[in-house]
Design a protein around this motif. Structure first.
Motif, PDB file in Angstrom:
ATOM      1  N   LEU A 265      38.951  43.159  36.941  1.00  0.00           N
ATOM      2  CA  LEU A 265      39.863  44.286  37.146  1.00  0.00           C
ATOM      3  C   LEU A 265      39.439  45.124  38.343  1.00  0.00           C
ATOM      4  N   ARG A 266      38.141  45.312  38.522  1.00  0.00           N
ATOM      5  CA  ARG A 266      37.641  46.179  39.582  1.00  0.00           C
ATOM      6  C   ARG A 266      37.321  45.426  40.868  1.00  0.00           C
ATOM      7  N   GLY A 267      37.374  44.100  40.838  1.00  0.00           N
ATOM      8  CA  GLY A 267      37.238  43.322  42.069  1.00  0.00           C
ATOM      9  C   GLY A 267      35.832  42.933  42.461  1.00  0.00           C
ATOM     10  N   TYR A 268      34.872  42.955  41.515  1.00  0.00           N
ATOM     11  CA  TYR A 268      33.503  42.574  41.846  1.00  0.00           C
ATOM     12  C   TYR A 268      33.362  41.057  41.940  1.00  0.00           C
ATOM     13  N   GLY A 269      32.410  40.608  42.751  1.00  0.00           N
ATOM     14  CA  GLY A 269      32.005  39.216  42.712  1.00  0.00           C
ATOM     15  C   GLY A 269      31.136  38.976  41.493  1.00  0.00           C
ATOM     16  N   THR A 270      31.129  37.738  41.005  1.00  0.00           N
ATOM     17  CA  THR A 270      30.323  37.411  39.830  1.00  0.00           C
ATOM     18  C   THR A 270      29.591  36.094  40.064  1.00  0.00           C
ATOM     19  N   ALA A 271      28.472  35.928  39.362  1.00  0.00           N
ATOM     20  CA  ALA A 271      27.673  34.711  39.511  1.00  0.00           C
ATOM     21  C   ALA A 271      26.989  34.371  38.192  1.00  0.00           C
ATOM     22  N   LEU A 272      26.885  33.059  37.924  1.00  0.00           N
ATOM     23  CA  LEU A 272      26.005  32.579  36.867  1.00  0.00           C
ATOM     24  C   LEU A 272      24.626  32.494  37.490  1.00  0.00           C
TER      25      LEU A 272
END
Length: 396
Positions: A304-311
């Motif tokens: 929703l807020r547009g952050y990048g994500t990673a495992l």
């Protein structure tokens, strides 16, 4: 695999030869090509012979035996030599005899000249390469070994945890922060190109300082409680105006539940919308499985807020067991280890089939030796993190 130009700049000649020998071992195992291998353990020569001039004399005696043949000779960083020849390779028997004669016929030569056969003993040859590059088990930190320091120590009591949390609240954590850069490094291209920096707090070191002679190994919920406190301290620092003014593309590993804490919400409110995609939030597999509800909420919030994500920091052996969508996370941070070099054919096939087709989503972490770069390139991986990258970015 020959070392490509970008990798050559980070490798010494003996490291390049070690990398080429590892590639030959894997290729022989994959294709079933028979080879005779003679490992000349010059690094193990007894002390009465182990001098530079003795090593030179040994090499001068051995090289003429190998040059007229089809043998390939590899000079390893440890000082050892490895000769590889197609069968029958009788000249390798002569090499063994010469070694024994040069070492006074006392039997050391037989122990120092050790024969291996490919493809049957490809894993043993890869272990030789790992050891020569300083990647063998004898070089691992004790805490990383099974049953090592992490498993030792008494289980802390509630009072110990409360005291540790109180100390943590007052501690200056800035001296413990560790930054590493994730870089794009293309085979045959220019040097490493920085993409983003990642901040980590060495939780194991802090646990040892806060809870000396005690271990949280058997109480993962207590470890997560302490981790949550560390997350809060790190997030509070990130939300400071002076930190935000110098913001650049960054990564931050967190517990999923930390995204619901006041400290993260304060940081989120302070970050302009254009900056949020430049912050990659990392979640580890143990933390995801320990609190799937918090992870689901964290993912909804991050999208929703547009952050990048990673495992974050995934053991490569677990990759084939992951869901195809990688839990919906954008980046896969795969941890390199020496065990990957010894995978058999089915193991390599399973791992490579599980890698995302879009290799730009993969970061190979733990690239502490040049051989990790070569392993990644063989699988189309071009994003790396580790000591080799940091050394290449450091000014000469």
């Amino acid at each position: 695999m020959e070392a490509a130009p970008a990798l050559n700049r980070m490798l010494g000649s003996s490291q390049r030869e070690a990398l080429a020998l590892a590639a030959l071992a894997r290729e022989s195992a994959a294709a079933g090509v028979e080879q005779r291998v003679m490992h000349l353990r010059l690094s193990a020569i007894p002390s009465n012979h182990n001098r530079l001039h003795h090593q030179r004399l040994l090499r001068e005696a051995l090289l003429p035996l190998l040059r007229p043949t089809r043998a390939r000779l590899y000079d390893l960083p440890s000082g050892d030599l490895v000769a590889v020849s197609p069968p029958p390779g009788e000249h390798l028997d002569l090499v063994r005899a010469v070694m024994q004669k040069l070492l006074d016929g006392e039997g050391e030569g037989a122990a120092i000249a050790q024969e291996l056969r490919l493809p049957q003993q490809a894993a043993a040859l890869l272990a030789v390469v790992e050891s020569a590059l300083g990647m063998g088990a004898e070089h691992w930190p004790a805490a990383a070994m099974p049953g090592g320091a992490e498993a030792a120590g008494a289980q802390p009591q509630a009072a110990d945890i409360l005291a540790a949390e109180a100390a943590l609240a007052q501690a200056d954590l800035s001296v413990h922060h560790r930054w590493q850069t994730i870089c794009l490094l293309v085979d045959g291209g220019p040097g490493p190109q920085p993409l983003w920096r990642e901040q980590r707090l060495p939780a194991a070191d802090l646990e040892a300082a806060l809870l000396p002679r005690q271990s949280l190994h058997a109480t993962p919920w207590l470890r997560r409680r302490l981790r949550a406190r560390l997350d809060k301290r790190a997030l509070a620092q990130w939300a400071r105006p002076e930190e935000l003014r110098g913001f650049s593309p960054s990564g931050l590993p967190l517990l999923p539940a930390s995204l619901g804490e006041e400290e993260f919400l304060r940081l989120d409110a302070a970050l302009p919308s254009a900056m949020r995609p430049q912050l990659t939030l990392g979640f580890s597999l143990p933390d995801i499985l320990a609190d799937p509800q918090a992870f689901a909420m964290a993912m909804r919030f991050a999208r929703l807020r547009g952050y990048g994500t990673a495992l974050d920091d995934l053991d490569a052996g677990l990759l084939p067991m992951l869901p195809e969508d990688n839990f919906g996370l954008g980046t896969l941070k795969l941890r390199f280890s020496a065990a990957l070099l010894a995978l058999d054919g089915p193991g390599r096939a399973a791992l490579e089939a599980a890698l995302p087709a879009e290799r730009a989503r993969v970061v190979l972490t733990g690239a502490d030796e040049p051989i990790a770069i070569g392993w990644g390139w063989e699988r189309g991986i071009t994003r790396f993190q580790g000591r080799v990258i940091e050394q290449s970015l450091s000014p000469p």
